[in-house]
Design a protein around this motif. Structure first.
Motif, mmCIF file in Angstrom:
data_model
loop_
_atom_site.group_PDB
_atom_site.id
_atom_site.type_symbol
_atom_site.label_atom_id
_atom_site.label_comp_id
_atom_site.label_asym_id
_atom_site.label_seq_id
_atom_site.Cartn_x
_atom_site.Cartn_y
_atom_site.Cartn_z
ATOM 1 N N ASP A 98 0.828 -1.205 0.000
ATOM 2 C CA ASP A 98 0.000 0.000 0.000
ATOM 3 C C ASP A 98 0.863 1.255 0.000
ATOM 4 N N VAL A 99 1.886 1.279 0.854
ATOM 5 C CA VAL A 99 2.735 2.461 0.984
ATOM 6 C C VAL A 99 3.459 2.761 -0.321
ATOM 7 N N LEU A 100 3.905 1.715 -1.022
ATOM 8 C CA LEU A 100 4.634 1.890 -2.279
ATOM 9 C C LEU A 100 3.723 2.218 -3.465
ATOM 10 N N GLY A 101 2.420 2.152 -3.237
ATOM 11 C CA GLY A 101 1.489 2.553 -4.279
ATOM 12 C C GLY A 101 1.092 1.463 -5.255
ATOM 13 N N TYR A 102 1.350 0.209 -4.902
ATOM 14 C CA TYR A 102 0.953 -0.898 -5.776
ATOM 15 C C TYR A 102 -0.445 -1.384 -5.407
ATOM 16 N N GLU A 103 -1.202 -1.787 -6.387
ATOM 17 C CA GLU A 103 -2.519 -2.363 -6.110
ATOM 18 C C GLU A 103 -2.358 -3.773 -5.560
ATOM 19 N N ARG A 104 -3.220 -4.124 -4.640
ATOM 20 C CA ARG A 104 -3.198 -5.492 -4.115
ATOM 21 C C ARG A 104 -3.780 -6.447 -5.161
ATOM 22 N N PRO A 105 -3.367 -7.682 -5.114
ATOM 23 C CA PRO A 105 -4.003 -8.684 -5.978
ATOM 24 C C PRO A 105 -5.501 -8.719 -5.704
ATOM 25 N N THR A 106 -6.263 -9.077 -6.718
ATOM 26 C CA THR A 106 -7.727 -9.033 -6.625
ATOM 27 C C THR A 106 -8.248 -9.746 -5.390
ATOM 28 N N GLN A 107 -7.678 -10.908 -5.069
ATOM 29 C CA GLN A 107 -8.197 -11.687 -3.945
ATOM 30 C C GLN A 107 -7.901 -11.049 -2.590
ATOM 31 N N LEU A 108 -7.023 -10.034 -2.578
ATOM 32 C CA LEU A 108 -6.665 -9.402 -1.314
ATOM 33 C C LEU A 108 -7.224 -7.994 -1.177
ATOM 34 N N ARG A 109 -7.937 -7.506 -2.172
ATOM 35 C CA ARG A 109 -8.361 -6.119 -2.143
ATOM 36 C C ARG A 109 -9.427 -5.845 -1.098
ATOM 37 N N GLY A 110 -10.090 -6.841 -0.637
ATOM 38 C CA GLY A 110 -11.102 -6.627 0.396
ATOM 39 C C GLY A 110 -10.498 -6.417 1.764
ATOM 40 N N GLU A 111 -9.200 -6.676 1.908
ATOM 41 C CA GLU A 111 -8.539 -6.534 3.196
ATOM 42 C C GLU A 111 -7.896 -5.158 3.280
ATOM 43 N N ARG A 112 -8.171 -4.437 4.305
ATOM 44 C CA ARG A 112 -7.673 -3.079 4.433
ATOM 45 C C ARG A 112 -6.309 -3.058 5.123
ATOM 46 N N ALA A 113 -5.493 -2.101 4.699
ATOM 47 C CA ALA A 113 -4.185 -1.918 5.319
ATOM 48 C C ALA A 113 -4.364 -1.265 6.686
ATOM 49 N N ARG A 114 -3.323 -1.329 7.483
ATOM 50 C CA ARG A 114 -3.361 -0.637 8.776
ATOM 51 C C ARG A 114 -2.855 0.791 8.581
ATOM 52 N N LEU A 115 -3.416 1.420 7.562
ATOM 53 C CA LEU A 115 -3.174 2.828 7.283
ATOM 54 C C LEU A 115 -4.439 3.599 7.596
ATOM 55 N N VAL A 116 -4.282 4.810 8.123
ATOM 56 C CA VAL A 116 -5.435 5.668 8.411
ATOM 57 C C VAL A 116 -5.164 7.040 7.817
ATOM 58 N N GLY A 117 -6.098 7.530 7.012
ATOM 59 C CA GLY A 117 -5.963 8.864 6.455
ATOM 60 C C GLY A 117 -6.231 9.920 7.511
ATOM 61 N N LEU A 118 -5.355 10.923 7.575
ATOM 62 C CA LEU A 118 -5.523 12.050 8.493
ATOM 63 C C LEU A 118 -5.586 13.308 7.623
ATOM 64 N N VAL A 119 -6.789 13.819 7.410
ATOM 65 C CA VAL A 119 -7.020 14.888 6.440
ATOM 66 C C VAL A 119 -7.175 16.221 7.168
ATOM 67 N N LEU A 120 -6.270 17.162 6.863
ATOM 68 C CA LEU A 120 -6.275 18.491 7.472
ATOM 69 C C LEU A 120 -6.434 19.547 6.380
ATOM 70 N N PRO A 121 -7.079 20.675 6.687
ATOM 71 C CA PRO A 121 -7.276 21.690 5.651
ATOM 72 C C PRO A 121 -6.026 22.504 5.349
ATOM 73 N N GLU A 122 -5.135 22.631 6.320
ATOM 74 C CA GLU A 122 -3.926 23.434 6.149
ATOM 75 C C GLU A 122 -2.980 23.163 7.310
ATOM 76 N N LEU A 123 -1.757 23.703 7.193
ATOM 77 C CA LEU A 123 -0.780 23.579 8.276
ATOM 78 C C LEU A 123 -0.325 24.951 8.773
ATOM 79 N N GLN A 124 -0.787 26.036 8.134
ATOM 80 C CA GLN A 124 -0.372 27.369 8.561
ATOM 81 C C GLN A 124 -1.019 27.765 9.884
ATOM 82 N N ASN A 125 -2.274 27.397 10.077
ATOM 83 C CA ASN A 125 -2.933 27.633 11.360
ATOM 84 C C ASN A 125 -2.425 26.591 12.344
ATOM 85 N N PRO A 126 -1.749 27.001 13.424
ATOM 86 C CA PRO A 126 -1.097 26.042 14.319
ATOM 87 C C PRO A 126 -2.027 25.008 14.945
ATOM 88 N N ILE A 127 -3.340 25.290 14.969
ATOM 89 C CA ILE A 127 -4.244 24.333 15.616
ATOM 90 C C ILE A 127 -4.307 23.022 14.855
#
Length: 335
Positions: free
Chosen positions: A42-71
């Motif tokens: 997942d980290v290297l950007g390769y697609e999983r084989p079809t039989q494994l695509r239903g299994e999720r990685a232990r990655l979690v998206g952390l989505v922020l609007p910006e980094l200029q506001n220190p909060i």
């Protein structure tokens, strides 16, 4: 395929044969090695084989609007550390002007088969923004948590600071200092946290006998420059106490007061919101309403991991109590 095997093998520190066994679903590989190989894929950007695509990685998206506001970096650090302690790898996604959009990030995260997503200050706080990408997460049944107030109907768990209490605390403080002409610098009109602050301010001001008119409210962008422009208009109308929806806006308000030949807090008192980093080091030190970001961040991580582990989680909003931090930017009104 050979290149992919070699890259993943180097990343994990195992043989290419081991990687091949994992990708082909063959036995003889420990669960920890198997998980490491899939995560590396997942980290290297390769697609999983079809039989494994239903299994999720232990990655979690952390989505922020910006980094200029220190909060937002502060929230990112707390949530990221909490995820790491639970065995997840946070993937930081930050919107930039003209760059990757929040919707684009959602698609990228879905392609990486992440285990979940935490948003802090995303487009869900803006009623007039596009929200179709959130529905994509719902369709995938992907564990998701929103930090701070959102539009209604998205169906995700929410962890929020109580905007109404924040506005009441700030107004009560200024009233105790003798201010009767109090105004607010808020974010754009469709911003849900600002809407909550304005409603609470109006109710508390009217209860205190103040004359509340549209002229005491100004809407601006989230930035220092936005706060400066909005506060300048309020000061010209005789406002002596300004409550801002963010600390950067409050710093802009202080600049606006000084540009008009006045001083803070002798002529105009200014209150921020967040208590982000270094607000006790500015001149004057900023009076602000502190978000309990540690408690909120931990709650967001707990809600996400519960969902990932299959627990049922309500979409009711968890409201956390803010705290007024009095410093040098507020003072009794000059008579």
């Amino acid at each position: 395929m050979t290149r992919r095997l070699a890259e993943v093998a180097r990343k994990v520190g195992v043989s290419e044969a081991t990687v091949s066994r994992v990708l082909n679903g063959k036995p003889g590989v420990s669960e920890s090695t198997r998980t490491a190989v899939l995560t590396a894929l997942d980290v290297l950007g390769y697609e999983r084989p079809t039989q494994l695509r239903g299994e999720r990685a232990r990655l979690v998206g952390l989505v922020l609007p910006e980094l200029q506001n220190p909060i937002f970096p502060a929230f990112g650090e707390i949530i990221g550390n909490g995820l790491a302690q639970q065995g997840f790898t946070p993937v930081l996604c930050t919107r930039t002007a003209g760059g990757v959009s929040e919707a684009d990030y959602v698609e990228l995260l879905l392609q990486q088969h992440v285990s979940g997503v935490v948003f802090s200050g995303g487009l869900y706080t803006q009623a007039d923004a596009g929200h179709d990408h959130y529905r994509r997460l719902t369709e995938r049944n992907l564990p998701t948590v929103l930090v701070n107030a959102a539009i209604e109907g998205l169906g995700f768990p929410r962890v929020s600071c109580d905007d109404a209490v924040a506005a009441e605390q700030a107004l009560t403080h200024l009233l105790s200092l003798g201010h009767e002409r109090v105004g607010m610098v808020l974010c754009p009109p469709d911003h849900v946290p600002s809407q909550r602050k304005q409603v609470a301010f109006e109710a508390a001001a009217k209860a205190a006998g103040l004359d509340v008119t549209p002229e005491v409210f100004e809407h601006a962008m989230f930035s220092l420059e936005g706060g400066q422009a909005a506060a300048a208009r309020l000061v010209k109308r005789g406002i002596t106490g300004i409550i801002c929806a963010s600390d950067p806006q409050a710093l802009g308000a202080i600049r606006a007061v000084r540009r008009q030949g006045l001083s803070v807090p002798q002529d105009v008192s200014v209150i921020g919101y967040d208590d982000s980093a270094l607000m006790n080091c500015v001149d004057p030190p900023l009076t602000t309403v502190r978000q309990p970001i540690e408690a909120m961040g931990r709650a967001a991580v707990d809600l996400l991991t519960m969902q990932i582990n299959g627990a049922s989680v309500t979409d009711e909003e968890l409201l956390f109590e803010p705290e007024l931090v009095v410093r040098g930017s507020t003072a009794p009104i000059r008579r």
